[in-house]
Design a protein around this motif. Structure first.
Motif, mmCIF file in Angstrom:
data_model
loop_
_atom_site.group_PDB
_atom_site.id
_atom_site.type_symbol
_atom_site.label_atom_id
_atom_site.label_comp_id
_atom_site.label_asym_id
_atom_site.label_seq_id
_atom_site.Cartn_x
_atom_site.Cartn_y
_atom_site.Cartn_z
ATOM 1 N N GLY A 157 10.325 -20.142 -7.585
ATOM 2 C CA GLY A 157 9.271 -20.874 -8.303
ATOM 3 C C GLY A 157 9.625 -22.309 -8.576
ATOM 4 N N GLY A 158 10.883 -22.568 -8.831
ATOM 5 C CA GLY A 158 11.358 -23.935 -9.037
ATOM 6 C C GLY A 158 10.709 -24.644 -10.199
ATOM 7 N N THR A 159 10.566 -25.972 -10.057
ATOM 8 C CA THR A 159 10.017 -26.784 -11.149
ATOM 9 C C THR A 159 8.543 -26.499 -11.393
ATOM 10 O OG1 THR A 159 9.600 -28.553 -9.550
ATOM 11 C CG2 THR A 159 11.672 -28.646 -10.786
ATOM 12 N N LEU A 160 7.811 -26.050 -10.360
ATOM 13 C CA LEU A 160 6.386 -25.756 -10.535
ATOM 14 C C LEU A 160 6.180 -24.686 -11.597
ATOM 15 C CD1 LEU A 160 3.440 -26.115 -9.632
ATOM 16 C CD2 LEU A 160 3.859 -24.406 -7.846
ATOM 17 N N PHE A 161 6.995 -23.644 -11.547
ATOM 18 C CA PHE A 161 6.867 -22.555 -12.521
ATOM 19 C C PHE A 161 8.006 -22.543 -13.554
ATOM 20 C CE2 PHE A 161 4.119 -21.045 -9.125
ATOM 21 C CZ PHE A 161 3.053 -20.520 -9.828
ATOM 22 N N ARG A 162 8.828 -23.596 -13.534
ATOM 23 C CA ARG A 162 9.939 -23.740 -14.485
ATOM 24 C C ARG A 162 10.838 -22.500 -14.470
ATOM 25 N NH1 ARG A 162 8.829 -24.757 -20.810
ATOM 26 N NH2 ARG A 162 8.774 -22.494 -20.730
ATOM 27 N N THR A 163 11.346 -22.168 -13.281
ATOM 28 C CA THR A 163 12.199 -20.986 -13.136
ATOM 29 C C THR A 163 13.473 -21.347 -12.378
ATOM 30 O OG1 THR A 163 11.086 -20.339 -11.074
ATOM 31 C CG2 THR A 163 10.261 -19.362 -13.114
ATOM 32 N N THR A 164 14.464 -20.489 -12.525
ATOM 33 C CA THR A 164 15.722 -20.602 -11.798
ATOM 34 C C THR A 164 16.223 -19.196 -11.525
ATOM 35 O OG1 THR A 164 17.898 -21.674 -11.780
ATOM 36 C CG2 THR A 164 17.208 -20.648 -13.836
ATOM 37 N N PRO A 165 16.974 -18.947 -10.458
ATOM 38 C CA PRO A 165 17.433 -17.582 -10.156
ATOM 39 C C PRO A 165 18.242 -16.970 -11.301
ATOM 40 C CG PRO A 165 17.741 -19.007 -8.264
ATOM 41 C CD PRO A 165 17.328 -19.903 -9.379
ATOM 42 N N LEU A 166 18.018 -15.655 -11.527
ATOM 43 C CA LEU A 166 18.727 -14.903 -12.568
ATOM 44 C C LEU A 166 19.576 -13.828 -11.907
ATOM 45 C CD1 LEU A 166 15.771 -14.417 -15.091
ATOM 46 C CD2 LEU A 166 17.580 -16.136 -15.226
ATOM 47 N N SER A 167 20.689 -13.502 -12.557
ATOM 48 C CA SER A 167 21.579 -12.463 -12.016
ATOM 49 C C SER A 167 20.961 -11.088 -12.216
ATOM 50 C CB SER A 167 22.941 -12.523 -12.702
ATOM 51 O OG SER A 167 22.801 -12.238 -14.085
ATOM 52 N N LEU A 168 21.479 -10.095 -11.477
ATOM 53 C CA LEU A 168 20.937 -8.737 -11.532
ATOM 54 C C LEU A 168 21.075 -8.134 -12.923
ATOM 55 C CD1 LEU A 168 19.715 -6.310 -10.076
ATOM 56 C CD2 LEU A 168 22.038 -5.605 -9.445
ATOM 57 N N HIS A 169 22.250 -8.340 -13.590
ATOM 58 C CA HIS A 169 22.439 -7.712 -14.900
ATOM 59 C C HIS A 169 21.508 -8.319 -15.947
ATOM 60 C CE1 HIS A 169 25.085 -11.209 -15.707
ATOM 61 N NE2 HIS A 169 24.859 -10.933 -16.999
ATOM 62 N N ILE A 170 21.152 -9.607 -15.790
ATOM 63 C CA ILE A 170 20.185 -10.221 -16.709
ATOM 64 C C ILE A 170 18.792 -9.611 -16.495
ATOM 65 C CG2 ILE A 170 18.959 -12.355 -17.278
ATOM 66 C CD1 ILE A 170 21.526 -13.893 -16.736
ATOM 67 N N LEU A 171 18.414 -9.461 -15.233
ATOM 68 C CA LEU A 171 17.094 -8.880 -14.930
ATOM 69 C C LEU A 171 16.991 -7.441 -15.429
ATOM 70 C CD1 LEU A 171 16.584 -10.286 -11.318
ATOM 71 C CD2 LEU A 171 15.263 -10.900 -13.350
ATOM 72 N N LEU A 172 18.055 -6.657 -15.247
ATOM 73 C CA LEU A 172 18.050 -5.268 -15.726
ATOM 74 C C LEU A 172 17.974 -5.222 -17.246
ATOM 75 C CD1 LEU A 172 20.677 -3.627 -13.322
ATOM 76 C CD2 LEU A 172 18.188 -3.344 -13.289
ATOM 77 N N GLY A 173 18.679 -6.149 -17.894
ATOM 78 C CA GLY A 173 18.621 -6.220 -19.358
ATOM 79 C C GLY A 173 17.226 -6.559 -19.846
ATOM 80 N N LEU A 174 16.576 -7.509 -19.171
ATOM 81 C CA LEU A 174 15.194 -7.885 -19.529
ATOM 82 C C LEU A 174 14.247 -6.701 -19.330
ATOM 83 C CD1 LEU A 174 15.052 -11.416 -17.849
ATOM 84 C CD2 LEU A 174 15.225 -10.929 -20.297
ATOM 85 N N LEU A 175 14.437 -5.967 -18.234
ATOM 86 C CA LEU A 175 13.586 -4.807 -17.955
ATOM 87 C C LEU A 175 13.768 -3.730 -19.020
ATOM 88 C CD1 LEU A 175 11.569 -3.925 -15.776
ATOM 89 C CD2 LEU A 175 13.449 -2.794 -14.592
#
Length: 886
Positions: A829-847
């Motif tokens: 998504g980059g600057t358009l969606f104000r995002t940056t890649p996240l690690s797997l353990h962060i994504l699992l924690g968010l889920l």
């Protein structure tokens, strides 16, 4: 038939110039662009247009081009989806009508009989009409006698006899020497002189009535009310955010010091810059508050179900007609062709001993069958044309079709007496010099001396044995004919001695699905009123047979003349008890629809004839029959391709299921929007100025929510769907139950978001102090994951989230697609969606964190279930009819 000179070429041109052409001017078809513009009138779209305008006008200097493009995309996609669906459906409808525009007629011109297109016929033309042909223009009979079926014009199933007269008559359907465009010649051959063409015909006059304005659909009313409520809330919150921001920057940041305020904001440029930023925040709140995905979701749900409905023989011309069918609480139902099959057919025979036999195979095993077959083959004016029985009248065709299945009708080749309405019988001599006679029982019974028993033996005729069955048949609207055998032809001197073969019962039979369909509609809280051109006795018999008249429901039967004598107020009072309107005229139907609508009822109307078209157009949802006239199909919102009333029941079921899907989506989206607005308000207080950007919210509301709409579109109806009370026309889309879900789940989602934004542990883990981009990216992902969990919460009120999920197989695949697209958004998504890649353990924690809303909603469902066991059950229709206006 006499040879006529007809008009010459010069007379044709002059007549066309003076009286016009024979073309019926249909409704002007709106272009794709015109339809696109009309779809911008959606209430939610209007709010988005206002937000876009504010964004362009007041933030022009620092305008975020992507945000403006995002809002524009939200508007355009919604309008395009709706336009493409309706335009495609209309094209399918136009193709269906195209076949009917290729009709021709035989016309005398320049002393020759030529074939002309219907559009080329002019006033003064001499037109040849024959059995099986549709009449091409209004005219007067010059030569010949014909029987015509005018049911498409007046709703009456009986045929009309037409003959030349030596004197002028009024231009009415009952006139013996006048025929009208839209009628069908069923017997005979004649020449007519055209008196009216095109829009001056009776048919054209009805077409003009289709310019009547129709009121807004229930869905549009409800959406307007919802949009008004949301916009007010959004504007108030936007004002609060803007004022809070200005107060914080001007007052709080300057320590409430007037001197510092004057020093920092003493020039116009500083004040304007601050106001522009405040307006930007206000626009963000409006965009966040408005459910941008709702118009598109409704379009997606309706258009996807249009394709499914087509498989059930339901062609939807207007998308909103689907939902309106689900809201319907009163159905005016045409009898001929809807409740009945629309054609006369033999339902059985009565033998001399009173035995009633319906099964054809059993009849063929009876000793009298050879005489019944001989009657069908020889005592008829029918002919076999292109493999179909044609000519004669409807009664004759019914007898031939039933008894002579494997034989060809040959007519009275050995001599006979043709049928005449004055004598009410016909006769034909057979090859063995016996004479077979069929006619009205009251005409033949006085001459009946003998009867064949089941063994084929001649016995003394006993009238009492057969009359009980005869009276039963006539009481239920059957037409009964007697078939008898004689040794000689009837003559002016009287009838010979007759031997009864059997009585034949003929009627326009009720559809097999009619009784159960009416019962289902009643159980759904939809009152059914039958409208017909037939007499009151016949109408009452049919209504009793299909359950429209019942001991616990409606019982009043009115005629058109009785209705005409009543005021609108009197009709409104009797409407809750009205079951049947007999001898109905076109103006009676439109009047009843108008009065019912004045009582705030959602009114449905079925029909197939020209006489039904104005009422079909005026009603909230018009169901035109597939075999009906083109003008009726043009007027309707939905075309029932197989003419079956069962398809109307299915349309109601589709409509109610779709309405439930829309409500589920509204619960889901407003839950997320409530959370988003709250986060936008509270975020700055926690040191996070813009937790969600406009582009992120547009992604959530447009892409994620559109896919969510597709997921909800596949929801299967529940067993209670057709036992719930219909929604009233002005009922709000938001019920207290829905509001409770939105507030509970919105608050719980907000609670989790606040924990994420305020906990130092999370901020430090994501490096908020050094570079907040990872934190913002994680928060965006958490918000989307929370939305996915709310998919499941909104889908069912069952504690088991997977209840009935097998019936909606697309739900899980769409949910997985949303998850996949979100992950792609995080990484690319980059600057358009104000995002940056996240690690797997962060994504699992968010889920894992987002899953917390599921058990929290289970608590709410459990509380609601306890409340329901204490008597707060959903209102459903019991086994009796629920009057919709109570």
């Amino acid at each position: 038939m006499k040879q006529y000179k007809g008009l010459d070429n010069e007379a044709v041109v002059l007549s066309r110039k003076r009286h016009g052409s024979n073309r019926l001017k249909g409704r002007k078809k709106a272009s794709f662009f015109q339809k696109l513009l009309s779809n911008f009138s959606d209430p939610i779209v209007k709010i988005l247009l206002a937000a876009l305008l504010i964004n362009v006008l007041f933030t022009l200097q620092n305008m975020n081009l992507y945000e403006c493009l995002g809002i524009m995309l939200a508007i355009l996609v919604s309008a395009f989806v709706s336009t493409i669906s309706e335009y495609g459906s209309e094209n399918a409808f136009e193709k269906m009508l195209a076949a009917g525009e290729k009709q021709t007629a035989y016309v005398f011109r320049n002393s020759e009989l030529i074939s002309l297109s219907l559009d080329d016929i002019v006033v003064g033309d001499m037109v040849l009409i024959e059995a099986g042909e549709a009449i091409s223009a209004d005219g007067i009979l010059i030569e010949g006698n014909v029987s015509v079926d005018q049911s498409a014009l007046n709703g009456e199933s009986r045929e009309s006899k037409k003959r030349p007269l030596s004197f002028q008559t009024l231009r009415t359907l009952d006139a013996e020497n006048r025929v009208f465009r839209g009628s069908l010649v069923t017997q005979g051959r004649a020449v007519i002189q055209v008196t009216e063409v095109g829009e001056n015909t009776f048919l054209g006059g009805v077409a003009k009535e289709l310019t009547l304005d129709t009121r807004e659909s229930p869905m549009k009313l409800r959406l307007s009310a919802l949009a008004k409520t949301i916009s007010r809330i959004g504007y108030v919150l936007a004002a609060v955010v803007a004022l809070s921001y200005l107060f914080g920057k001007i007052v709080v940041d300057n320590g409430f010091s007037l001197a510092l305020m004057a020093e920092n904001y003493g020039d116009l440029h500083s004040v304007l810059s601050l106001c522009v930023r405040a307006l930007t925040l206000a626009v963000t709140v409006v965009v966040v508050a408005v459910p941008e995905g709702l118009p598109m979701m409704i379009c997606v749900v309706l258009s996807s179900n249009m394709k499914r409905m087509l498989k059930d023989q339901i062609l939807v011309k207007k998308m909103v007609g689907i939902e309106t069918a689900g809201s319907m609480n009163l159905l005016f139902c045409d009898k001929t062709g809807t409740i009945t099959n629309g054609v006369q057919s033999v339902e059985g025979i009565v033998l001399s001993g009173g035995e009633w036999i319906q099964d054809y195979k059993k009849i063929t095993r009876e000793a009298v069958f050879p005489y019944l077959l001989a009657n069908a083959v020889y005592n008829t004016d029918c002919q076999l044309v292109d493999g179909k029985i044609a000519g004669s009248n409807a009664t004759d065709r019914a007898i031939v079709s039933f008894f002579a299945k494997d034989a060809v009708p040959r007519g009275a080749i050995y001599g006979g007496v043709p049928f005449h309405s004055r004598y009410k019988y016909s006769a034909a001599m057979l090859c063995d010099r016996k004479v077979v006679i069929k006619g009205a029982p009251e005409v033949l019974f006085p001459y009946m001396e003998y009867a064949f028993n089941r063994a084929g033996e001649k016995t003394t005729f006993d009238k009492t044995a057969i009359m009980k069955t005869y009276r039963t048949l006539t009481s239920r609207s059957s037409r009964v004919l007697a078939v008898a055998l004689a040794d000689r032809m009837p003559s002016a001197l009287g009838f010979p001695s007759l031997t009864l073969v059997a009585l034949v019962a003929i009627r326009d039979t009720v559809r097999k699905s009619a009784y159960q369909s009416v019962k289902t509609l009643h159980e759904a809280g939809i009152a059914v009123v039958m409208m017909t051109g037939d007499g009151p006795d016949t109408a009452r018999a049919i209504a009793n047979e299909v359950g429209i008249i019942s001991n616990t429901g409606r019982q009043t039967v009115l005629t058109g003349s009785e209705l005409a004598a009543m005021t609108d107020t009197e009709v409104a009072k009797i409407l809750p008890h009205l079951a049947v309107l007999s001898r109905a005229l076109p103006q009676d139907k439109t009047r009843l629809v108008r009065i019912a609508q004045s009582l705030d009822l959602v009114v449905g109307m079925t029909g197939d004839g020209v006489n039904d078209a104005p009422a079909l157009k005026l009603s909230d949802v018009g169901f035109a029959m597939g075999s009906g006239t083109d003008i009726a199909k043009e007027a309707g919102d939905i075309v029932i391709l197989n003419n079956d009333i069962l398809a109307i029941v299915k349309a109601v079921l589709y409509g109610r299921t779709i309405f439930k899907s829309i409500c589920k989506f509204i619960v889901f989206q407003l839950t997320m929007n409530l959370c988003a607005v709250s986060v936008t308000l509270i975020g700055p207080l926690l040191g996070i100025e813009a937790p969600i950007t406009i582009m992120q919210m547009l992604w959530i509301n447009m892409i994620m929510d559109t896919l969510g709409g597709l997921a909800f579109a596949g929801e299967a109806p529940t067993p209670d769907t057709m036992r719930e009370v219909p929604k009233k026309r002005k009922d709000s889309l938001l019920t207290y139950e829905m509001l409770g879900k939105i507030l509970w789940n919105g608050f719980m989602t907000l609670l989790l978001c606040m924990c994420f934004m305020s906990l130092d542990y999370i901020k430090n883990a994501l490096g908020f102090a050094e570079n907040p981009l990872m934190f913002y990216s994680a928060f965006f992902s958490l918000f989307v994951f929370l939305g996915i969990m709310q998919f499941f919460n909104a889908r069912t009120e069952r504690i088991n989230l997977f209840a009935n999920l097998k019936k909606n197989r697309s739900f899980m695949s769409i949910t997985a697609l949303v998850m996949t697209v979100q992950l792609l958004m995080v990484f690319f998504g980059g600057t358009l969606f104000r995002t940056t890649p996240l690690s797997l353990h962060i994504l699992l924690g968010l889920l894992a964190m987002s899953f917390a809303v599921v058990p929290l909603d289970v608590i709410r469902k459990a509380i609601m279930r306890i409340g329901n066991t204490r008597g707060e059950k959903k209102e459903t229709v019991p086994h009796k009819i629920a009057p919709a206006w109570e």
